[in-house]
Enzyme design. Structure first.
Site, PDB file in Angstrom:
ATOM      1  N   GLY A  35       0.805  -1.217   0.000  1.00 15.71           N
ATOM      2  CA  GLY A  35       0.000   0.000   0.000  1.00 15.71           C
ATOM      3  C   GLY A  35       0.839   1.268   0.000  1.00 15.71           C
ATOM      4  O   GLY A  35       0.553   2.209  -0.748  1.00 15.71           O
ATOM      5  N   THR A  36       1.856   1.291   0.822  1.00 16.80           N
ATOM      6  CA  THR A  36       2.668   2.506   0.937  1.00 16.80           C
ATOM      7  C   THR A  36       3.341   2.847  -0.391  1.00 16.80           C
ATOM      8  O   THR A  36       3.298   3.993  -0.842  1.00 16.80           O
ATOM      9  CB  THR A  36       3.726   2.335   2.049  1.00 16.80           C
ATOM     10  OG1 THR A  36       3.042   2.210   3.293  1.00 16.80           O
ATOM     11  CG2 THR A  36       4.667   3.521   2.118  1.00 16.80           C
ATOM     12  N   ASN A  48      -8.636   3.687   8.081  1.00 14.51           N
ATOM     13  CA  ASN A  48      -8.092   2.603   8.898  1.00 14.51           C
ATOM     14  C   ASN A  48      -8.446   2.728  10.376  1.00 14.51           C
ATOM     15  O   ASN A  48      -8.667   1.732  11.049  1.00 14.51           O
ATOM     16  CB  ASN A  48      -6.574   2.519   8.726  1.00 14.51           C
ATOM     17  CG  ASN A  48      -5.890   3.865   8.817  1.00 14.51           C
ATOM     18  OD1 ASN A  48      -6.373   4.862   8.277  1.00 14.51           O
ATOM     19  ND2 ASN A  48      -4.785   3.913   9.507  1.00 14.51           N
ATOM     20  N   GLN A  77      -7.906  -0.428   3.018  1.00 16.42           N
ATOM     21  CA  GLN A  77      -8.814  -0.938   4.045  1.00 16.42           C
ATOM     22  C   GLN A  77     -10.158  -1.389   3.480  1.00 16.42           C
ATOM     23  O   GLN A  77     -10.992  -1.902   4.213  1.00 16.42           O
ATOM     24  CB  GLN A  77      -9.058   0.129   5.124  1.00 16.42           C
ATOM     25  CG  GLN A  77      -7.830   0.478   5.940  1.00 16.42           C
ATOM     26  CD  GLN A  77      -7.403  -0.645   6.873  1.00 16.42           C
ATOM     27  OE1 GLN A  77      -8.182  -1.545   7.196  1.00 16.42           O
ATOM     28  NE2 GLN A  77      -6.151  -0.618   7.309  1.00 16.42           N
ATOM     29  N   SER A  95      -3.292  -3.509  -0.905  1.00 13.49           N
ATOM     30  CA  SER A  95      -2.250  -4.305  -0.281  1.00 13.49           C
ATOM     31  C   SER A  95      -2.823  -5.679   0.061  1.00 13.49           C
ATOM     32  O   SER A  95      -3.978  -5.785   0.467  1.00 13.49           O
ATOM     33  CB  SER A  95      -1.799  -3.583   0.980  1.00 13.49           C
ATOM     34  OG  SER A  95      -0.918  -4.391   1.712  1.00 13.49           O
ATOM     35  N   HIS A 109      -1.909  -7.997   2.434  1.00 10.71           N
ATOM     36  CA  HIS A 109      -1.940  -8.562   3.791  1.00 10.71           C
ATOM     37  C   HIS A 109      -3.133  -8.106   4.624  1.00 10.71           C
ATOM     38  O   HIS A 109      -3.332  -8.570   5.738  1.00 10.71           O
ATOM     39  CB  HIS A 109      -0.621  -8.287   4.531  1.00 10.71           C
ATOM     40  CG  HIS A 109      -0.453  -6.886   4.999  1.00 10.71           C
ATOM     41  ND1 HIS A 109      -0.606  -6.537   6.320  1.00 10.71           N
ATOM     42  CD2 HIS A 109      -0.157  -5.755   4.340  1.00 10.71           C
ATOM     43  CE1 HIS A 109      -0.389  -5.240   6.437  1.00 10.71           C
ATOM     44  NE2 HIS A 109      -0.113  -4.748   5.263  1.00 10.71           N
ATOM     45  N   THR A 111      12.617  -7.483  -9.866  1.00  9.57           N
ATOM     46  CA  THR A 111      12.078  -8.828 -10.093  1.00  9.57           C
ATOM     47  C   THR A 111      10.792  -8.990  -9.301  1.00  9.57           C
ATOM     48  O   THR A 111      10.731  -8.647  -8.120  1.00  9.57           O
ATOM     49  CB  THR A 111      13.120  -9.887  -9.694  1.00  9.57           C
ATOM     50  OG1 THR A 111      14.274  -9.694 -10.512  1.00  9.57           O
ATOM     51  CG2 THR A 111      12.576 -11.299  -9.878  1.00  9.57           C
ATOM     52  N   CYS A 122       0.952   7.738  22.684  1.00 12.54           N
ATOM     53  CA  CYS A 122       1.987   6.749  22.959  1.00 12.54           C
ATOM     54  C   CYS A 122       2.076   5.700  21.869  1.00 12.54           C
ATOM     55  O   CYS A 122       3.150   5.241  21.513  1.00 12.54           O
ATOM     56  CB  CYS A 122       1.690   6.037  24.264  1.00 12.54           C
ATOM     57  SG  CYS A 122       2.373   6.911  25.636  1.00 12.54           S
TER      58      CYS A 122
END
Lengths: 384, 125
Positions: A71-72, A151, A179, A199, A201, A237, A325
């Site tokens: 995706g990135t 997301n 997403q 993407s 995954h 490749t 955090c």
């Protein structure tokens, strides 16, 4: 301890059928697709077959699918290369304030390079209003990028309306559909987009592979220097096992999407109702209905997200949070803040995203421990 | 990511709550960065005889609050004033670098409580 995995928007377990489909392409059919001999042909055919499967799933032509590392990379290539290629037409580009960092930081970089960027606001549900895009459009606007599904809060945008507005002014429209694919129908013709990122995954496929859809004739280019793979648009490749796995994951999504959708919806409704009934001072975030199935995002007032996350983890429950955090910055989630949620409340955000394998028992297990975790943390909180 | 000691103090925090008729109070942090620490102390003859905390924050913030109360209890004000955030982090077996600044403020909260006490009791050493 049993692991209850409720973070499918982060990543998903690879489906065993996907693993089976990928396996032959590691040590048996390992030929480089660019080579001349016959074993390379097996790899080459596998890629082209995968491309066709994926193309038909999103109603595109196989030639419009370019495999990438995820995706990135797809987002970066779509945004940087189209903005640069259209520089002669204009330097104004538009995105929303709730994009994934793969889009947001790409726009911030282009801003540093002299582009004029408009970050569209969202309403309290995380919706970008078509009228705000309409107002932001200028004669020198060349690119609009707005994500399909968010997301963090699961909210989905009306992509067709937004893309139509962009096209009326002659701008390209890109959507980050990472997403959305596999969870909701994605049809590039119906959505009228020029570019779309995905993407593997996130839909039970392997990590490290994705694709960029680019409508025929879209002015985009390679983002890397190297060989002539992917019609000279993406050197390197090909990740053959990954691509084969991606296509298999898409095939499974196609077969199961209706069942999955209902199942995920049921789990999310049960969990949402349970939290609402058992815990006070909560704020559910995102749109109540216009959202991806199986996505619950909620802020618990007076407590901090990382603490909730770690206490759930001690019970074997995996979730994520948008607190400062856990977001790796000094501020809480930019998405929640853009939706007008105050910082203190946003610090207490938790995202639970369900998947195919989750059961009602899993939801009950969460509801069994969550109220006492919140109570324990609130007893410790000076804000209570 | 966190040491065993941090996890222990996070899951089983010591001295949680507030003290009725506390002699002094100290608070530090803000909700924007996600950490607020509040400390109550009870002092007799210059010694911290009771100390309790309330913290809004991540595991590091809660564990360092718990640890500072454990260290400070029974110490004289002069001894407690010498405590630093670094000493609290060391006592926890270390904190992740990202947490050192924002979440490791418990000693500062204690110092504010002692300042509050000294303001009210200028005669005490």
């Amino acid at each position: 301890m049993k692991c209850i995995y409720l973070d499918h928007s982060a990543t998903t377990p690879v489906d065993p059928e996907v693993v089976t489909a990928m396996n032959p392409f590691f040590s048996m059919h390992y030929g480089n697709p660019s080579s001349m001999y016959s074993i390379a042909e097996i790899s080459r055919d596998a890629i082209e077959q995968s491309r066709s499967t994926i193309a038909s799933f999103i109603n595109a032509s196989p030639k419009e699918i370019y495999f990438t590392s995820g995706g990135t990379e797809s987002d970066n290539q779509a945004i940087f290369t189209t903005a640069q290629k259209q520089k002669h037409k204009g330097m104004h580009i538009i995105t929303s304030s709730i994009e994934h960092h793969a889009v947001l930081y790409a726009f911030q970089q282009l801003e540093k390079e002299g582009f004029d960027v408009t970050y569209l606001p969202v309403d309290s549900y995380g919706i970008v209003s078509p009228s705000s895009l309409q107002k932001a459009m200028r004669s020198d606007t060349t690119l609009v990028s707005i994500m399909h599904a968010n997301n963090e809060v699961g909210t989905m945008q009306d992509i067709l309306s937004l893309a139509t507005i962009a096209h009326e002014k002659g701008a390209l429209f890109h959507t980050d559909a990472v997403q959305a694919i596999g969870k909701v129908p994605v049809d590039v013709q119906l959505m009228n987009v020029d570019l779309l990122s995905s993407s593997a995954h996130k839909l039970y496929g392997p990590k490290g592979v994705g694709f960029l859809y680019a409508k025929k004739g879209t002015p985009f280019s390679s983002y890397l220097y190297g060989g002539g793979q992917e019609n000279k648009k993406r050197p390197g490749t090909e990740n053959v096992p990954g691509i084969v796995g991606f296509a298999k994951a898409i095939e499974l999504a196609q077969n199961r999407s209706l069942d999955d959708h209902q199942h995920l919806q049921n789990l999310a409704t049960f969990l949402t109702d349970g939290i609402q009934n058992l815990v006070s001072d909560v704020l559910f975030t995102g749109h109540p209905t216009q959202r991806t199935p199986g996505h619950v995002s909620v802020c618990f007032k007076y407590v901090e997200g990382e603490s909730i996350l770690l206490m759930l983890d001690s019970h074997g429950i995996c979730v994520s949070s948008g607190s400062a955090c856990t977001s790796g910055s000094l501020d809480a989630s930019h998405v929640l803040l853009a939706m007008g949620i105050d910082s203190a409340t946003a610090q207490g955000s938790i995202r639970l995203t369900m998947g195919r394998q989750n059961t009602m028992e899993d939801m009950k297990a969460v509801l069994n421990v969550l109220p006492e975790i919140i109570e324990k943390l609130r007893k410790m909180s000076p804000l209570c | 990511m966190y040491t065993k000691k941090v996890k222990d103090h996070f899951m089983n925090p010591r001295n949680v709550g507030s003290i009725e008729n506390a002699d002094a109070q100290g608070e530090i942090g803000n909700p924007q960065c996600g950490d607020i620490m509040h400390i109550d102390i009870k002092v007799e003859n210059g010694v911290i005889v009771d100390i309790k905390f309330q913290t809004f924050g991540c595991a590091a913030a809660i564990a360092s609050s718990s640890m500072v109360t454990e260290i400070a209890k029974g110490k004289t004000l002069i001894e407690a004033e010498k405590l630093t955030n670094q000493m609290v982090a060391d006592a926890l077996g270390g904190l992740p670098p990202a947490k050192m600044h924002c979440s490791n403020l418990a000693a500062d909260a204690l110092h504010r409580a002692i300042q509050d006490y000294r303001r009210k009791h200028p005669e005490v050493e």
